[in-house]
Design a protein around this motif. Structure first.
Motif, PDB file in Angstrom:
ATOM      1  N   ALA A  25       0.682  -0.834  -0.163  1.00 61.49           N
ATOM      2  CA  ALA A  25      -0.138   0.210  -0.150  1.00 61.49           C
ATOM      3  C   ALA A  25       0.855   1.101  -0.471  1.00 61.49           C
ATOM      4  N   ALA A  26       1.881   0.978   0.029  1.00 63.17           N
ATOM      5  CA  ALA A  26       2.808   2.175  -0.187  1.00 63.17           C
ATOM      6  C   ALA A  26       2.621   2.850  -1.285  1.00 63.17           C
ATOM      7  N   HIS A  27       3.409   4.487  -1.456  1.00 65.22           N
ATOM      8  CA  HIS A  27       2.506   5.088  -2.522  1.00 65.22           C
ATOM      9  C   HIS A  27       3.856   5.151  -3.622  1.00 65.22           C
ATOM     10  N   LEU A  28       3.229   5.426  -5.080  1.00 67.76           N
ATOM     11  CA  LEU A  28       4.172   5.003  -5.918  1.00 67.76           C
ATOM     12  C   LEU A  28       5.408   5.633  -5.891  1.00 67.76           C
ATOM     13  N   SER A  29       5.302   6.470  -4.819  1.00 67.08           N
ATOM     14  CA  SER A  29       6.884   8.052  -4.949  1.00 67.08           C
ATOM     15  C   SER A  29       7.576   7.009  -4.702  1.00 67.08           C
ATOM     16  N   ILE A  30       7.825   5.745  -3.640  1.00 67.57           N
ATOM     17  CA  ILE A  30       8.546   5.036  -3.134  1.00 67.57           C
ATOM     18  C   ILE A  30       9.322   3.655  -3.722  1.00 67.57           C
ATOM     19  N   GLN A  31       8.436   3.919  -4.892  1.00 67.57           N
ATOM     20  CA  GLN A  31       8.878   2.997  -6.378  1.00 67.57           C
ATOM     21  C   GLN A  31       9.684   3.944  -7.628  1.00 67.57           C
ATOM     22  N   LYS A  32       8.800   4.629  -7.867  1.00 71.20           N
ATOM     23  CA  LYS A  32      10.160   5.836  -8.040  1.00 71.20           C
ATOM     24  C   LYS A  32      11.060   5.877  -7.631  1.00 71.20           C
ATOM     25  N   ALA A  33      11.342   6.007  -6.007  1.00 69.47           N
ATOM     26  CA  ALA A  33      12.662   6.200  -5.637  1.00 69.47           C
ATOM     27  C   ALA A  33      13.357   5.176  -5.657  1.00 69.47           C
ATOM     28  N   ALA A  34      12.997   3.991  -5.781  1.00 67.61           N
ATOM     29  CA  ALA A  34      14.168   2.420  -5.619  1.00 67.61           C
ATOM     30  C   ALA A  34      14.251   2.646  -6.975  1.00 67.61           C
ATOM     31  N   ASN A  35      13.695   3.115  -7.824  1.00 74.29           N
ATOM     32  CA  ASN A  35      13.792   3.159  -9.616  1.00 74.29           C
ATOM     33  C   ASN A  35      14.862   3.661  -8.983  1.00 74.29           C
ATOM     34  N   LEU A  36      14.488   5.505  -8.988  1.00 77.47           N
ATOM     35  CA  LEU A  36      16.173   6.356  -9.494  1.00 77.47           C
ATOM     36  C   LEU A  36      17.398   5.876  -8.399  1.00 77.47           C
ATOM     37  N   LEU A  37      17.056   5.561  -7.342  1.00 78.27           N
ATOM     38  CA  LEU A  37      18.432   4.951  -6.319  1.00 78.27           C
ATOM     39  C   LEU A  37      19.069   3.477  -6.897  1.00 78.27           C
ATOM     40  N   GLY A  38      18.164   2.970  -7.885  1.00 77.28           N
ATOM     41  CA  GLY A  38      18.832   1.871  -8.371  1.00 77.28           C
ATOM     42  C   GLY A  38      19.110   0.738  -6.507  1.00 77.28           C
ATOM     43  N   LEU A  39      16.680   0.582  -6.089  1.00 83.28           N
ATOM     44  CA  LEU A  39      17.513   0.192  -4.881  1.00 83.28           C
ATOM     45  C   LEU A  39      16.745  -0.933  -4.764  1.00 83.28           C
ATOM     46  N   ASN A  40      16.611  -2.140  -4.986  1.00 84.74           N
ATOM     47  CA  ASN A  40      15.555  -2.750  -4.851  1.00 84.74           C
ATOM     48  C   ASN A  40      14.044  -2.915  -4.166  1.00 84.74           C
ATOM     49  N   LEU A  41      13.350  -2.960  -4.173  1.00 86.88           N
ATOM     50  CA  LEU A  41      11.389  -2.747  -3.888  1.00 86.88           C
ATOM     51  C   LEU A  41      11.271  -3.568  -3.440  1.00 86.88           C
ATOM     52  N   LYS A  42      11.232  -4.227  -1.760  1.00 85.67           N
ATOM     53  CA  LYS A  42      10.356  -5.314  -1.299  1.00 85.67           C
ATOM     54  C   LYS A  42       8.906  -5.131  -1.422  1.00 85.67           C
ATOM     55  N   LYS A  43       7.764  -5.454  -0.873  1.00 82.87           N
ATOM     56  CA  LYS A  43       6.905  -4.842  -1.719  1.00 82.87           C
ATOM     57  C   LYS A  43       5.919  -6.445  -0.395  1.00 82.87           C
ATOM     58  N   ILE A  44       5.674  -5.506   0.639  1.00 80.45           N
ATOM     59  CA  ILE A  44       4.620  -6.741   1.665  1.00 80.45           C
ATOM     60  C   ILE A  44       3.806  -6.456   2.066  1.00 80.45           C
ATOM     61  N   ASN A  45       2.556  -8.093   2.181  1.00 78.64           N
ATOM     62  CA  ASN A  45       1.869  -7.804   2.322  1.00 78.64           C
ATOM     63  C   ASN A  45       1.188  -6.864   3.080  1.00 78.64           C
ATOM     64  N   THR A  46      -0.177  -6.675   2.980  1.00 84.99           N
ATOM     65  CA  THR A  46      -1.097  -5.141   4.178  1.00 84.99           C
ATOM     66  C   THR A  46      -2.514  -6.754   4.321  1.00 84.99           C
ATOM     67  N   ASN A  47      -2.488  -5.961   5.913  1.00 84.37           N
ATOM     68  CA  ASN A  47      -3.430  -7.052   6.710  1.00 84.37           C
ATOM     69  C   ASN A  47      -4.662  -6.118   5.997  1.00 84.37           C
ATOM     70  N   ALA A  48      -6.065  -6.662   6.620  1.00 84.54           N
ATOM     71  CA  ALA A  48      -7.312  -6.539   6.024  1.00 84.54           C
ATOM     72  C   ALA A  48      -7.425  -4.797   6.554  1.00 84.54           C
ATOM     73  N   LYS A  49      -6.842  -4.146   7.409  1.00 87.37           N
ATOM     74  CA  LYS A  49      -7.104  -2.450   7.035  1.00 87.37           C
ATOM     75  C   LYS A  49      -6.171  -1.726   6.233  1.00 87.37           C
ATOM     76  N   GLY A  50      -5.597  -2.874   5.525  1.00 87.27           N
ATOM     77  CA  GLY A  50      -4.329  -1.877   4.683  1.00 87.27           C
ATOM     78  C   GLY A  50      -2.955  -1.838   5.377  1.00 87.27           C
ATOM     79  N   GLU A  51      -2.511  -2.035   6.446  1.00 86.63           N
ATOM     80  CA  GLU A  51      -1.511  -1.742   7.649  1.00 86.63           C
ATOM     81  C   GLU A  51      -0.550  -2.680   6.587  1.00 86.63           C
ATOM     82  N   MET A  52       1.171  -2.284   7.575  1.00 82.81           N
ATOM     83  CA  MET A  52       1.455  -3.631   6.882  1.00 82.81           C
ATOM     84  C   MET A  52       1.306  -4.763   7.598  1.00 82.81           C
ATOM     85  N   ASP A  53       1.931  -6.353   6.682  1.00 82.87           N
ATOM     86  CA  ASP A  53       1.777  -7.622   7.432  1.00 82.87           C
ATOM     87  C   ASP A  53       2.992  -7.317   8.689  1.00 82.87           C
ATOM     88  N   LEU A  54       2.708  -7.438   9.741  1.00 84.15           N
ATOM     89  CA  LEU A  54       3.927  -7.719  10.587  1.00 84.15           C
ATOM     90  C   LEU A  54       4.378  -9.125  10.185  1.00 84.15           C
TER      91      LEU A  54
END
Ligand SMILES: Cc1ncc(COP(=O)(O)O)c(C=O)c1O
Length: 406
Positions: A152-181
């Motif tokens: 659920a992170a904003h697309l600007s995080i993907q943009k930052a990953a692309n620009l900085l050459g970092l690998n983005l690991k997207k992890i699941n969210t729970n039913a409320k949309g919070e990061m699944d711990l």
């Protein structure tokens, strides 16, 4: 020789601001010449021609219906101070030509950063740039290779990953949309963990109190950051003070005109070392992504002076109340499915299955709702950015739309 384009009279400026007080209709849609005009028509005629185009069909973010996006109405003190800024055109890149202008931003940062447990930072044109700046520091100061953020992170995080050459690991969210711990990788020693305070679609806040060993923790509080200031809602951002950096959009819940954002650091001195550059033409280091940049701190400073902390809190709490009122009406209607209770003023709902959500959306008053997709389903979304919204009237429109579709 005096050039009147640079030296307006008071009457010129009165003429320029008059459209702010008139309701205009856009009857000039196609009136721009196809080619760059060879000769100008002068300021006053330009204003006469442009004003209906600019104001005519523009969304009024302070109108009773406005409840659709993270875009607030702006207090008039920001209109005036933005005009002051445009007239002076100070460049914060050069302290010698912007001696006072630098102070405004510094003052705002000095007031706000401690509320988030940070000790400084700087202003940016918005959280897209703030997020990129934070992750740039994380990469270059801590050797971060990965960004770990929720889906659920904003697309600007993907943009930052692309620009900085970092690998983005997207992890699941729970039913409320919070990061699944449970989905957070165990080893974060080469990772920047990005937690969101106010996700774009559902307004959820990730758990900011994680006991974790990330090389860097960044909180993207673009939307919900200002809530920290409220005694009533500030607890929602508890834990933000453990982060290494925090991004907040001034042009969202700080009621600022675009483009206004903040990037705050827990250790600003060492962060600044990573993102500073010197050059022969600069008298002091250029910190951050921007080269030339203006005094965007001034409208925020003026707003905070005019309203004080309590004035800001009052408006934030009003918007939160409005979101709960609308959510309660929706919740009590048997014909709609409502997402979780709004945490940060973001409400999602959709009609029960015999009514088409997209079709219903077209029946909503313009500017009152946005259409979003979540888990492959359309939802109607409202965002409480406007303290002047009339949610009772909006609720009547929703009921009418529901009846017309059923
Ligand atoms: C959670 C979140 N992060 C970052 C951004 C980007 O902020 P900005 O539009 O200020 O660049 C947004 C914008 O909506 C957002 O919702």
């Amino acid at each position: 020789m005096k050039d009147e384009s640079f030296t307006p009279t008071k009457s010129d400026l009165d003429f320029g601001i008059t459209p702010l007080f008139r309701s205009l209709t856009d009857n000039a849609k196609d009136s721009f010449p196809d080619k760059l005009p060879e000769f100008g028509i002068g300021e006053r005629i330009t204003i006469e021609k442009l004003a209906p185009v600019v104001f005519g069909d523009a969304a009024n973010l302070g109108s009773p219906n406005a409840f659709a996006h993270m875009d607030p109405p702006t207090p008039w003190i920001t209109w005036v101070t933005t005009l002051w800024n445009a007239s002076l055109n100070q460049n914060l890149l050069h302290p010698d030509v912007s001696p006072k202008a630098m102070l405004f931003e510094k003052q705002v940062i000095r007031w706000l950063s401690p509320l988030f447990g940070m000790n400084g930072g700087h202003m940016t044109p918005g959280s897209t740039i703030s997020n990129l700046t934070a992750l740039w520091v994380a990469r270059d100061s801590m050797g971060v290779k990965d960004i770990v953020a929720s889906k659920a992170a904003h697309l600007s995080i993907q943009k930052a990953a692309n620009l900085l050459g970092l690998n983005l690991k997207k992890i699941n969210t729970n039913a409320k949309g919070e990061m699944d711990l449970n989905s957070i990788p165990k080893d974060l020693s080469r990772s920047a963990l990005v937690l969101t305070a106010g996700t774009t679609i559902t307004g959820a806040i990730d758990n900011l109190n994680l006991e974790q060993n990330a090389a860097w923790v960044h909180v993207d509080a673009a939307w919900a950051g200002p809530l920290r200031i409220s005694n009533k809602h500030g607890h929602l951002l508890k834990g933000v003070e453990h982060a290494n950096s925090v991004a907040i959009s001034g042009h969202k819940w700080f009621f600022q005109p675009k483009e206004s954002g903040l990037i705050l650091f827990r250790d600003t001195q060492s962060a600044n070392k990573t993102i500073s550059a010197n050059s022969g033409y600069l008298s002091s280091a250029n910190v951050g992504l921007l080269g030339s940049h203006g005094a965007i701190g001034l409208p925020l400073l003026a707003t905070l002076m005019a309203w004080g902390k309590q004035g800001l809190i009052g408006r934030l709490e009003k918007t939160m109340e409005l979101s709960v009122q609308l959510w309660t009406s929706l919740q009590n209607n048997p014909n709609v499915i409502v997402f979780d209770q709004p945490v940060t003023g973001v409400i999602l709902w959709r009609p029960k299955d015999n009514i088409d959500t997209k079709e219903l959306f077209t029946k909503m008053p313009i500017g009152s709702a946005s259409l979003v997709t979540l888990n492959d389903k359309y939802w109607i979304r409202h965002v409480a950015a406007n303290p002047q919204a009339d949610v009772k009237a909006l609720w009547k429109c929703i009921e009418k739309a529901l009846i017309s579709q059923s």
